[in-house]
Design an enzyme around this catalytic site. Structure first.
Site, PDB file in Angstrom:
ATOM      1  N   GLY A 196     -11.975 -14.152  11.194  1.00  0.00           N
ATOM      2  CA  GLY A 196     -12.573 -15.052  10.217  1.00  0.00           C
ATOM      3  C   GLY A 196     -11.920 -16.416  10.227  1.00  0.00           C
ATOM      4  O   GLY A 196     -11.739 -17.041   9.175  1.00  0.00           O
ATOM      5  N   ALA A 197     -11.595 -16.927  11.419  1.00  0.00           N
ATOM      6  CA  ALA A 197     -10.818 -18.160  11.526  1.00  0.00           C
ATOM      7  C   ALA A 197     -11.662 -19.429  11.502  1.00  0.00           C
ATOM      8  O   ALA A 197     -11.124 -20.522  11.603  1.00  0.00           O
ATOM      9  CB  ALA A 197      -9.986 -18.141  12.806  1.00  0.00           C
ATOM     10  N   GLY A 237      -8.849 -18.202   6.697  1.00  0.00           N
ATOM     11  CA  GLY A 237      -8.538 -18.005   8.104  1.00  0.00           C
ATOM     12  C   GLY A 237      -8.402 -19.312   8.852  1.00  0.00           C
ATOM     13  O   GLY A 237      -7.518 -19.467   9.711  1.00  0.00           O
ATOM     14  N   TYR A 254     -17.432  -4.096  -2.945  1.00  0.00           N
ATOM     15  CA  TYR A 254     -16.419  -5.082  -2.540  1.00  0.00           C
ATOM     16  C   TYR A 254     -15.035  -4.629  -2.992  1.00  0.00           C
ATOM     17  O   TYR A 254     -14.068  -4.684  -2.228  1.00  0.00           O
ATOM     18  CB  TYR A 254     -16.759  -6.449  -3.143  1.00  0.00           C
ATOM     19  CG  TYR A 254     -15.761  -7.530  -2.793  1.00  0.00           C
ATOM     20  CD1 TYR A 254     -15.559  -7.922  -1.473  1.00  0.00           C
ATOM     21  CD2 TYR A 254     -15.014  -8.171  -3.783  1.00  0.00           C
ATOM     22  CE1 TYR A 254     -14.637  -8.916  -1.138  1.00  0.00           C
ATOM     23  CE2 TYR A 254     -14.096  -9.164  -3.466  1.00  0.00           C
ATOM     24  CZ  TYR A 254     -13.914  -9.531  -2.144  1.00  0.00           C
ATOM     25  OH  TYR A 254     -13.003 -10.504  -1.822  1.00  0.00           O
TER      26      TYR A 254
END
Length: 308
Positions: free
Chosen positions: A20-21, A26, A175
Site C-alpha cells: 500500500g505504498a 505507506g 473491518y
C-alpha cells in the site's frame, strides 16, 4: 523529547518492502525510509498510481532507490507471484511493512472466496509474510511490522466463519475483525519467532486517527452512512497528518531499542508522538492469537516453518 522522522537511523544498504505504498501511511513511510537511504520496494495494487507515487518521492528525495511491484492482496496467487519477483531481485529483506488495507467496504469477496476485508487486510498479509520469511531470515535483525487500527476494539477473534462473507454482513464489524486479526497475528508471530530463536522481530503499529484518503474513499464509495461520515469528520478536524500517522510504524521498523512483540501507537491513543504501548490483555491472550494463526493456516493452506 518526541520521536520524529528525524530520529530514523541511517538505513543505507537496507531493503524495505511496503504494501500500500502508493498513498497514505505507506507512501509516507516509503518516502521517509528512502530519505534515510533504504532501498524501498513499493508493493501496490495499481501500478499507474504507484508510478505517480514514486515520482512524488523522487521529487522530494532525488536519490531515492525505489522499486515497484504489483500486488493484489485480495488474490493469493498475486501475493505469491509478487513475493517470487521480490525474491528474484533481492537476497534479503530488512523491513516488511504490512500496511495496505481496505476499510468498511461493501460486501464482497476476494479472488479466493474470503470476505473482502479479512481476506485482504489479514490473510493476504499472512501469506505474504510467509512467502518473504526466507528473505527476512537472511537479513541481520529483520523486522515485520503489521499495521492495526483502533477499530480492533470492535473486532472478534478470527474464526473460519469470519473469513467468509455471511448474510448479516456489517462493513464496520468486518473491518474491526480484520484489524484485530492484524494485531493478533503480529503478536503471535513474535511469540513463534522467539520460540525458535529467530533473529527476525515482529512488531505491531497503530497509527491512531490519521487524515488519509482512506476515510474519504470509505464514505464516497462504500455508502457507510453516519458511522463513516463521523470518522471522516473526526479525522479531518482532529486527526494526525499522514506523516504523523506513519510514525508508529516507522519507529517500530527502525528504533534500535524496539523489541520483538512490541506495539507502537500515539501517546494518547488517537493523537500524540509514537510510543510503545502496553499489550491489551483481553486481545493478546495466547489462546486467541494462536487460534488466529491456526485459522489462517487452514484457510490459506499456508504453513509457516520458522527458523529453518
Amino acid at each position: 523529547m518526541a520521536w520524529t522522522s528525524d530520529d530514523i537511523p541511517d538505513q543505507s544498504g537496507r531493503v524495505a518492502v511496503i504494501t500500500g505504498a502508493s498513498s497514505g501511511l505507506g507512501f509516507e513511510a516509503g518516502r521517509e525510509l528512502a530519505r534515510k537511504g533504504a532501498a524501498v520496494v513499493m508493493a501496490v495494487r495499481d501500478m499507474d498510481k504507484g508510478e505517480a507515487a514514486a515520482s512524488r518521492i523522487r521529487a522530494a528525495v532525488p536519490d531515492a532507490e525505489l522499486e515497484l511491484q504489483q500486488l493484489d492482496l485480495g488474490s493469493l496467487d498475486s501475493v505469491r507471484e509478487c513475493a517470487a519477483r521480490i525474491a528474484h531481485e533481492h537476497d534479503h529483506i530488512d523491513i516488511l511493512l504490512n500496511n495496505a488495507g481496505l476499510m468498511a467496504t461493501p460486501a464482497g469477496q476476494t479472488a479466493d472466496g474470503f470476505e473482502l476485508q479479512v481476506g485482504t487486510n489479514h490473510l493476504g498479509h499472512f501469506v505474504l509474510t510467509h512467502e518473504l520469511m526466507p528473505l527476512l531470515e537472511a537479513a541481520d535483525g529483520a523486522r515485520v511490522v503489521t499495521v492495526t487500527s483502533v477499530a480492533r476494539v470492535q473486532g472478534r477473534s478470527l474464526s473460519v466463519e469470519s473469513t467468509q462473507l455471511g448474510e448479516a454482513y456489517d462493513p464496520w464489524k468486518a473491518y474491526g475483525d480484520s484489524k484485530l486479526a492484524n494485531y493478533q497475528f503480529g503478536i503471535e508471530l513474535a511469540r513463534r519467532l522467539e520460540s525458535v530463536g529467530s533473529g527476525v522481530k515482529s512488531l505491531v503499529a497503530d497509527p491512531g486517527l490519521a487524515r488519509t484518503n482512506l476515510q474519504v474513499a470509505t464514505v464516497q464509495n462504500a455508502g457507510t452512512g453516519i458511522s463513516g461520515r463521523f470518522w471522516q469528520l473526526a479525522a479531518r478536524f482532529f486527526g494526525l497528518s499522514p506523516l504523523q500517522g506513519a510514525l508508529p510504524a516507522l519507529r517500530a521498523a527502525t528504533d534500535p531499542d524496539a523489541h520483538n512483540g512490541g506495539v507502537f501507537g500515539p501517546r494518547w491513543k488517537f493523537r500524540g508522538a509514537p510510543v510503545e504501548i502496553d499489550l491489551e490483555e483481553g486481545r493478546a491472550r495466547t489462546e486467541d492469537t494462536a487460534r488466529v494463526w491456526d485459522v489462517s493456516e487452514s484457510q490459506t493452506g499456508t504453513v509457516f516453518s520458522l527458523g529453518e
